[in-house]
Design a protein around this motif. Structure first.
Motif, PDB file in Angstrom:
ATOM      1  N   VAL A 212      17.730 -28.884   1.005  1.00  0.00           N
ATOM      2  CA  VAL A 212      19.177 -29.371   0.073  1.00  0.00           C
ATOM      3  C   VAL A 212      19.712 -30.749   1.203  1.00  0.00           C
ATOM      4  O   VAL A 212      21.018 -31.193   0.623  1.00  0.00           O
ATOM      5  CB  VAL A 212      19.343 -27.884   1.537  1.00  0.00           C
ATOM      6  CG1 VAL A 212      20.719 -28.510   2.068  1.00  0.00           C
ATOM      7  CG2 VAL A 212      19.585 -26.227   1.269  1.00  0.00           C
ATOM      8  N   ASP A 217      24.321 -31.947  -1.830  1.00  0.00           N
ATOM      9  CA  ASP A 217      26.093 -31.153  -0.597  1.00  0.00           C
ATOM     10  C   ASP A 217      25.351 -32.324   0.996  1.00  0.00           C
ATOM     11  O   ASP A 217      25.745 -32.123   1.295  1.00  0.00           O
ATOM     12  CB  ASP A 217      25.358 -29.628   0.144  1.00  0.00           C
ATOM     13  CG  ASP A 217      25.744 -28.652  -1.343  1.00  0.00           C
ATOM     14  OD1 ASP A 217      26.457 -28.836  -1.387  1.00  0.00           O
ATOM     15  OD2 ASP A 217      24.778 -27.406  -1.793  1.00  0.00           O
ATOM     16  N   ARG A 219      24.244 -35.176   0.921  1.00  0.00           N
ATOM     17  CA  ARG A 219      24.872 -36.117   1.181  1.00  0.00           C
ATOM     18  C   ARG A 219      26.262 -35.805   2.427  1.00  0.00           C
ATOM     19  O   ARG A 219      26.822 -37.363   2.496  1.00  0.00           O
ATOM     20  CB  ARG A 219      25.422 -36.976  -0.425  1.00  0.00           C
ATOM     21  CG  ARG A 219      24.333 -37.599  -1.291  1.00  0.00           C
ATOM     22  CD  ARG A 219      24.156 -38.547  -1.941  1.00  0.00           C
ATOM     23  NE  ARG A 219      25.793 -37.142  -2.827  1.00  0.00           N
ATOM     24  CZ  ARG A 219      24.588 -37.016  -4.149  1.00  0.00           C
ATOM     25  NH1 ARG A 219      23.800 -37.609  -4.594  1.00  0.00           N
ATOM     26  NH2 ARG A 219      25.358 -37.744  -5.577  1.00  0.00           N
ATOM     27  N   ARG A 220      26.418 -34.728   2.367  1.00  0.00           N
ATOM     28  CA  ARG A 220      27.671 -34.164   3.510  1.00  0.00           C
ATOM     29  C   ARG A 220      27.439 -34.855   4.657  1.00  0.00           C
ATOM     30  O   ARG A 220      28.158 -34.836   5.789  1.00  0.00           O
ATOM     31  CB  ARG A 220      28.531 -33.621   2.703  1.00  0.00           C
ATOM     32  CG  ARG A 220      29.620 -33.159   1.817  1.00  0.00           C
ATOM     33  CD  ARG A 220      30.816 -32.142   1.888  1.00  0.00           C
ATOM     34  NE  ARG A 220      29.645 -31.344   1.372  1.00  0.00           N
ATOM     35  CZ  ARG A 220      29.222 -30.270   0.968  1.00  0.00           C
ATOM     36  NH1 ARG A 220      29.485 -30.893   0.327  1.00  0.00           N
ATOM     37  NH2 ARG A 220      28.432 -29.652   1.219  1.00  0.00           N
ATOM     38  N   VAL A 222      24.607 -34.386   7.953  1.00  0.00           N
ATOM     39  CA  VAL A 222      23.515 -33.108   8.417  1.00  0.00           C
ATOM     40  C   VAL A 222      24.574 -32.255   8.812  1.00  0.00           C
ATOM     41  O   VAL A 222      24.372 -31.183   9.682  1.00  0.00           O
ATOM     42  CB  VAL A 222      22.801 -33.199   9.465  1.00  0.00           C
ATOM     43  CG1 VAL A 222      23.207 -34.124  10.523  1.00  0.00           C
ATOM     44  CG2 VAL A 222      22.175 -32.160  10.395  1.00  0.00           C
ATOM     45  N   LEU A 223      25.957 -32.678   9.592  1.00  0.00           N
ATOM     46  CA  LEU A 223      27.199 -31.994  10.504  1.00  0.00           C
ATOM     47  C   LEU A 223      27.024 -30.933   9.810  1.00  0.00           C
ATOM     48  O   LEU A 223      27.662 -29.545   9.952  1.00  0.00           O
ATOM     49  CB  LEU A 223      28.040 -32.957  11.118  1.00  0.00           C
ATOM     50  CG  LEU A 223      27.659 -34.176  11.739  1.00  0.00           C
ATOM     51  CD1 LEU A 223      28.787 -34.977  12.336  1.00  0.00           C
ATOM     52  CD2 LEU A 223      27.308 -33.386  13.114  1.00  0.00           C
ATOM     53  N   SER A 224      27.444 -31.341   8.143  1.00  0.00           N
ATOM     54  CA  SER A 224      27.962 -29.833   6.589  1.00  0.00           C
ATOM     55  C   SER A 224      26.998 -28.824   6.484  1.00  0.00           C
ATOM     56  O   SER A 224      26.835 -28.046   6.738  1.00  0.00           O
ATOM     57  CB  SER A 224      28.884 -31.040   6.163  1.00  0.00           C
ATOM     58  OG  SER A 224      28.499 -29.769   4.610  1.00  0.00           O
ATOM     59  N   LEU A 226      23.765 -28.097   8.554  1.00  0.00           N
ATOM     60  CA  LEU A 226      23.446 -27.445   8.919  1.00  0.00           C
ATOM     61  C   LEU A 226      24.209 -25.761   9.331  1.00  0.00           C
ATOM     62  O   LEU A 226      23.560 -24.895   9.533  1.00  0.00           O
ATOM     63  CB  LEU A 226      24.565 -27.844  10.658  1.00  0.00           C
ATOM     64  CG  LEU A 226      23.077 -28.607  11.705  1.00  0.00           C
ATOM     65  CD1 LEU A 226      24.207 -28.867  12.726  1.00  0.00           C
ATOM     66  CD2 LEU A 226      21.951 -28.441  11.612  1.00  0.00           C
ATOM     67  N   PHE A 227      25.612 -25.576   8.732  1.00  0.00           N
ATOM     68  CA  PHE A 227      26.028 -24.311   8.758  1.00  0.00           C
ATOM     69  C   PHE A 227      25.263 -23.503   7.719  1.00  0.00           C
ATOM     70  O   PHE A 227      25.210 -22.097   8.073  1.00  0.00           O
ATOM     71  CB  PHE A 227      28.022 -24.604   8.974  1.00  0.00           C
ATOM     72  CG  PHE A 227      28.447 -22.956   8.928  1.00  0.00           C
ATOM     73  CD1 PHE A 227      27.953 -22.532  10.358  1.00  0.00           C
ATOM     74  CD2 PHE A 227      29.653 -22.760   7.985  1.00  0.00           C
ATOM     75  CE1 PHE A 227      29.307 -21.971  10.658  1.00  0.00           C
ATOM     76  CE2 PHE A 227      30.347 -21.376   8.445  1.00  0.00           C
ATOM     77  CZ  PHE A 227      30.337 -21.041   9.588  1.00  0.00           C
ATOM     78  N   SER A 228      24.974 -23.753   7.119  1.00  0.00           N
ATOM     79  CA  SER A 228      24.480 -23.334   5.490  1.00  0.00           C
ATOM     80  C   SER A 228      23.332 -22.545   6.258  1.00  0.00           C
ATOM     81  O   SER A 228      22.610 -21.464   5.688  1.00  0.00           O
ATOM     82  CB  SER A 228      23.574 -24.048   4.630  1.00  0.00           C
ATOM     83  OG  SER A 228      22.329 -25.078   5.591  1.00  0.00           O
ATOM     84  N   THR A 231      25.465 -19.281   7.065  1.00  0.00           N
ATOM     85  CA  THR A 231      25.641 -18.897   5.954  1.00  0.00           C
ATOM     86  C   THR A 231      24.623 -17.995   5.259  1.00  0.00           C
ATOM     87  O   THR A 231      24.956 -17.438   4.593  1.00  0.00           O
ATOM     88  CB  THR A 231      26.361 -19.794   5.159  1.00  0.00           C
ATOM     89  OG1 THR A 231      25.662 -21.063   4.630  1.00  0.00           O
ATOM     90  CG2 THR A 231      28.285 -19.848   5.490  1.00  0.00           C
ATOM     91  N   LEU A 232      23.420 -18.940   4.579  1.00  0.00           N
ATOM     92  CA  LEU A 232      22.649 -18.664   3.749  1.00  0.00           C
ATOM     93  C   LEU A 232      22.170 -16.665   4.940  1.00  0.00           C
ATOM     94  O   LEU A 232      21.455 -16.198   3.918  1.00  0.00           O
ATOM     95  CB  LEU A 232      21.496 -18.981   3.896  1.00  0.00           C
ATOM     96  CG  LEU A 232      21.821 -20.579   3.035  1.00  0.00           C
ATOM     97  CD1 LEU A 232      20.506 -21.186   2.928  1.00  0.00           C
ATOM     98  CD2 LEU A 232      21.840 -20.362   1.552  1.00  0.00           C
ATOM     99  N   TYR A 246      13.503 -23.229   7.958  1.00  0.00           N
ATOM    100  CA  TYR A 246      14.784 -23.807   7.022  1.00  0.00           C
ATOM    101  C   TYR A 246      15.564 -24.656   8.023  1.00  0.00           C
ATOM    102  O   TYR A 246      15.805 -25.796   7.496  1.00  0.00           O
ATOM    103  CB  TYR A 246      16.349 -22.842   6.378  1.00  0.00           C
ATOM    104  CG  TYR A 246      16.729 -23.261   5.919  1.00  0.00           C
ATOM    105  CD1 TYR A 246      16.810 -23.364   4.305  1.00  0.00           C
ATOM    106  CD2 TYR A 246      18.103 -23.171   6.379  1.00  0.00           C
ATOM    107  CE1 TYR A 246      17.651 -23.632   3.805  1.00  0.00           C
ATOM    108  CE2 TYR A 246      19.535 -23.604   5.892  1.00  0.00           C
ATOM    109  CZ  TYR A 246      18.665 -24.095   4.903  1.00  0.00           C
ATOM    110  OH  TYR A 246      19.701 -24.530   4.066  1.00  0.00           O
ATOM    111  N   LEU A 251      16.983 -30.491   8.961  1.00  0.00           N
ATOM    112  CA  LEU A 251      16.287 -31.340  10.413  1.00  0.00           C
ATOM    113  C   LEU A 251      15.604 -32.568   9.998  1.00  0.00           C
ATOM    114  O   LEU A 251      15.944 -33.594   9.219  1.00  0.00           O
ATOM    115  CB  LEU A 251      16.568 -31.583  11.026  1.00  0.00           C
ATOM    116  CG  LEU A 251      17.219 -29.840  12.451  1.00  0.00           C
ATOM    117  CD1 LEU A 251      17.549 -29.840  12.991  1.00  0.00           C
ATOM    118  CD2 LEU A 251      19.008 -31.238  11.762  1.00  0.00           C
ATOM    119  N   GLY A 258      16.629 -40.776   5.739  1.00  0.00           N
ATOM    120  CA  GLY A 258      17.919 -42.298   6.117  1.00  0.00           C
ATOM    121  C   GLY A 258      16.826 -43.192   6.495  1.00  0.00           C
ATOM    122  O   GLY A 258      17.143 -43.565   7.123  1.00  0.00           O
TER     123      GLY A 258
END
Lengths: 319, 319
Positions: A212, A217, A219-220, A222-224, A226-228, A231-232, A246, A251, A258
């Motif tokens: 992931v 996804d 490329r948006r 880790v702030l984005s 993370l929420f998965s 939700t997963l 996961y 992380l 980077g």
């Protein structure tokens, strides 16, 4: 066998003491929980003096008997013991640095016993965003022998370091707060509420996290992504006991994304605790890094080499 | 003036109740700390029945007197009250959704008073990484009137949402854990140890954080740039009371760097608490987003429109 050096790896949460013999061979080693934030506090008489200083108490307990047996042994130490919160502050040395330049910059502090403890200075990089390390510079210098002209050394941990070494000199490094972020997210964020620990390493979940991070996804940032981790779980794609690994893979994947582009074809050496290095090695392979190996005994070797460079010991080999 | 609707914005940490009149005008509003994780627990008699249920107690306290005065008033609610941990679970609706489709999917729960509370379902996006929201869908639908064909709506908060709306329908959204990460980093990580609160907004530090996120250093990702909140303190480039706003700017900058490329030329509407929206507006400008405006009363308007779409009220205007 006669000892030649006492080498201390003295960080925030632990103190490791090594008694080193000829050629730096480890004769004995000890590990205590006396990191600089967890020093002993029971007063004791040291060298005829009532002592309440935590650094003195820890030092004396860790290797006082070694010094009683061989009073002239030199002592060297690396890590947060040289920070502003440590025993005595050893000013940072700026990159580039090598064994010779750091060895000539050891910071001595005289203990109650009368023995001088030579503290290895940390390293600072001041080009661009400043970056600092204390302890990792010693590990890096400890693994360089026999390596090529250009190497990338990864030191996974609470604050992972990635250190570029060119011709034996530390030229650049970055810090990633991956380990600490994993810990506080698991303990204090909404992600921790649905996590359950797993006795076994959840390979599939870990790999999914890495993928992931590398995906569109990812490329948006880790702030984005993370929420998965939540939700997963909500969509029953991750069970509670898969969620920690996961998150770990996610992380670590973002950390590796980077690294500089040219790192994929460079030799990479990992230094650190074996289980964590195994995670990084797996993730590096998934990310397409080609030449990864593990190093052992980096700290003891680095401290030995710095002590030699400083002239604290004469590296005479026993025939 | 006669009320037409009771509208509840019922989240994790608070319950806001609105008494709405003709055309959705706010006649009265109240705010309580009774989020679904902080419900009242003192037993009370409701409608002749001994009641210990926190949702019933909070509902009765928040608007029981309004219902006593006008027993036939319809009630609508949005937010985490419809989650699995809420009063009654309202299943997510998948994107794309609009006012009409959500209005037809309200989930009724009958209260002890005999009044039905109509809960707005949350929204799920299942393409790629799953994403969910509860409450934000209502705010988004509340600000759409009079807007163009394509809009990006930002809802900053613990879990910031960025919602793409095309022709009045929510087609895609992302979640960034920016606010929660800021909170736990400040409270539980090494970064918090050197921070001091500032009474004034530290503009320069905030802007610097945003710029770092956009810089070459920022491309290594937030796991890497985070550490600069510490090192810039060590090098005396940030004072302790500048560090919180630096970290805030850094995280918001990374969030905005994760928005789609075409967002720079799109109209953007911000919905949320005024001080936080002001930070985002400043950061958006620094990042080169051209068309940013703020929306007011998004939740009340959204709840009104959903109640109309559901047929709970006849939107008769008083002449």
């Amino acid at each position: 066998m006669q000892a030649q050096l006492i080498a201390l790896d003295w960080g925030t949460s632990s103190l490791r003491a090594y008694k080193l013999g000829p050629e730096g061979v480890v004769l004995e080693q000890r590990s205590q929980a006396w990191g600089i934030m967890h020093l002993p506090c029971e007063p004791r008489v040291i060298n005829g003096i009532d002592c309440t200083d935590g650094f003195e108490l820890a030092f004396d307990s860790a290797c006082g008997d070694w010094l009683d047996a061989q009073p002239g042994l030199p002592v060297i130490a690396c890590g947060m013991v040289g920070s502003a919160q440590g025993w005595s502050e050893a000013a940072y040395r700026a990159t580039p640095v090598d064994v010779a330049s750091l060895g000539q910059a050891l910071h001595p502090v005289r203990s109650l016993r009368g023995v001088e403890v030579h503290i290895v200075p940390g390293v600072i990089e001041q080009a661009g965003l400043p970056n600092v390390m204390r302890g990792e510079e010693t590990q890096v210098l400890g693994v360089l022998q026999g390596l090529g002209a250009q190497v990338l050394i990864g030191l996974p941990g609470s604050h992972s370091k990635w250190v570029e070494v060119v011709e034996g000199r530390i030229t650049h490094f970055d810090t990633f707060m991956t380990g600490e972020l994993f810990a506080i997210l698991s303990k204090h964020s909404i992600l921790g509420r649905t996590q359950q620990p797993s006795e076994q390493f959840q390979t599939e979940a870990f790999d999914r996290g890495v993928h992931v991070a590398l995906s569109k996804d990812g490329r948006r940032g880790v702030l984005s992504t993370l929420f998965s981790a939540r939700t997963l779980g909500l969509t029953a794609e991750l069970s509670p006991n898969q969620q920690p690994d996961y998150l770990s893979g996610l992380l670590i994947g973002h950390e590796l994304a980077g690294l500089p582009d040219n790192a994929k074809t460079q030799p990479i050496i990992l230094v650190g605790a074996a289980p964590l290095c195994a995670r990084y090695q797996r993730a590096l392979t998934l990310c397409g890094f080609a030449h990864v190996s593990l190093a052992q005994e980096a700290t003891e070797r680095g401290l030995w080499q710095l002590a030699v460079a400083a002239g604290l010991i004469q590296p005479v080999t026993e025939a």
